[in-house]
Motif scaffolding. Structure first.
Motif, short mmCIF file in Angstrom:
data_model
loop_
_atom_site.label_atom_id
_atom_site.label_comp_id
_atom_site.label_asym_id
_atom_site.label_seq_id
_atom_site.Cartn_x
_atom_site.Cartn_y
_atom_site.Cartn_z
N PHE A 208 -80.35 -10.08 -100.88
CA PHE A 208 -80.66 -9.89 -99.86
C PHE A 208 -81.30 -8.94 -99.25
CE2 PHE A 208 -82.29 -12.45 -95.23
CZ PHE A 208 -83.32 -13.00 -95.78
N TYR A 209 -80.82 -8.36 -98.82
CA TYR A 209 -80.14 -7.65 -97.58
C TYR A 209 -81.78 -5.87 -98.63
CZ TYR A 209 -79.04 -2.47 -96.26
OH TYR A 209 -78.87 -1.15 -94.82
N CYS B 114 -84.87 -7.72 -97.96
CA CYS B 114 -84.97 -7.67 -96.95
C CYS B 114 -86.08 -5.68 -96.48
CB CYS B 114 -84.89 -8.36 -96.11
SG CYS B 114 -84.26 -9.64 -96.04
N LYS B 115 -85.30 -5.42 -97.27
CA LYS B 115 -85.48 -3.59 -96.66
C LYS B 115 -86.40 -3.31 -97.00
CE LYS B 115 -82.51 1.02 -96.91
NZ LYS B 115 -81.33 1.30 -96.61
N LEU C 288 -89.64 -7.19 -98.53
CA LEU C 288 -89.93 -8.98 -97.16
C LEU C 288 -90.31 -7.35 -95.79
CD1 LEU C 288 -87.85 -11.20 -97.92
CD2 LEU C 288 -90.24 -11.19 -98.45
N ILE C 289 -89.14 -6.81 -94.73
CA ILE C 289 -89.68 -6.07 -93.35
C ILE C 289 -89.64 -4.83 -93.22
CG2 ILE C 289 -88.44 -6.20 -91.15
CD1 ILE C 289 -86.69 -9.18 -92.31
N LEU D 144 -80.95 -15.92 -91.70
CA LEU D 144 -81.05 -15.07 -92.60
C LEU D 144 -81.56 -13.65 -91.85
CD1 LEU D 144 -83.72 -17.48 -93.50
CD2 LEU D 144 -81.75 -16.84 -94.83
N PHE D 145 -81.87 -13.84 -90.20
CA PHE D 145 -81.81 -12.09 -89.75
C PHE D 145 -81.18 -11.67 -89.81
CE2 PHE D 145 -82.98 -9.58 -85.83
CZ PHE D 145 -84.04 -9.47 -85.92
N ALA E 100 -79.81 -10.52 -93.34
CA ALA E 100 -80.59 -8.92 -93.72
C ALA E 100 -80.75 -7.51 -92.71
CB ALA E 100 -82.68 -9.28 -93.37
#
Length: 239
Positions: A2-3, A6-7, A10-11, A79-80, A83
């Motif tokens: 997930f890290y 997101c990196k 997603l984010i 989740l925040f 991530a």
């Protein structure tokens, strides 16, 4: 997994486009092996922008409450911080400090990068505050280098109490690694640990250009809260 999602999916791409982050001195971060990344702490978003710009994963220690909330808000928080690569630490227990050191030593023993904020909390006013000696004890116990990291303007991007960040370029700076091997075997000596911590804070001072206050940031926050119990944290900082 997930890290990394997101990196890079997603984010991360959104943050790169909107805030155009710049990291100076990334070459000082080793491509392999353990190291402590000791950073000043200006904003909630520090733990996102710095890992975004470093190729390797950085693990931060975070209070357990971020991972135990209920409902939609609790889910978002879990989740925040997952991530952001954070590991939960129960700061309410009597052995919280020891648990943090044990967890940090384990992460370093596995060859990873460990992110630490020696001030222990976000700066309430943009100044650099006295560092807590946990970072020194961990460095002396493990023998790994300490790499100073300065967040330059994240307090302007997202001031305390402001939910939506301002769209502006984010700047960060990494200093040369600090080697404390000359103090090997002296962890637990409070004078040595204070000396090592002060050396780390001095490097952060040089990198960041902040004004320094030789008191703990948590004490300043506590005194401000006690003096103005009828006002929110955002109102006190804005004043």
């Amino acid at each position: 997994m997930f890290y990394w999602v997101c990196k890079y999916i997603l984010i991360g791409p959104i943050l790169r486009v909107l805030f155009r982050p710049v990291l100076e001195g990334v070459e000082h971060i080793p491509a392999h092996g353990p190291a402590i990344l000791a950073s000043n702490h200006l904003s909630f978003c520090d733990s996102f922008f710095f890992p975004l710009m470093v190729p390797r994963r950085i693990t931060f220690l975070a209070k357990a409450e971020y991972f135990t909330g209920k409902g939609p808000k609790g889910l978002f928080s879990r989740l925040f911080f997952s991530a952001a690569g954070c590991v939960p630490i129960d700061r309410a227990s009597g052995s919280a400090a020891e648990a943090a050191l044990t967890t940090g030593a384990r992460i370093l023993g596995e060859g990873h990068l460990l992110g630490i904020y020696p001030e222990g909390t976000r700066s309430p006013d943009g100044k650099l505050y006295r560092g807590k000696t946990g970072v020194a004890r961990l460095a002396l116990q493990t023998g790994v280098p300490v790499i100073p990291v300065a967040m330059i303007n994240t307090d302007q991007v997202q001031p305390i109490g402001q939910l939506i960040p301002r769209i502006m370029r984010v700047r960060m700076r990494v200093g040369t690694p600090l080697d404390f091997s000359r103090y090997a075997g002296m962890d637990g000596n409070r004078f040595v640990e204070r000396s090592v911590t002060d050396q780390i804070m001095y490097e952060l001072l040089q990198l960041s250009g902040q004004e320094y206050r030789d008191v703990y940031a948590a004490s300043v926050k506590s005194n401000t809260s006690d003096a103005e119990p009828g006002r929110t944290a955002a109102e006190r900082i804005a004043a």
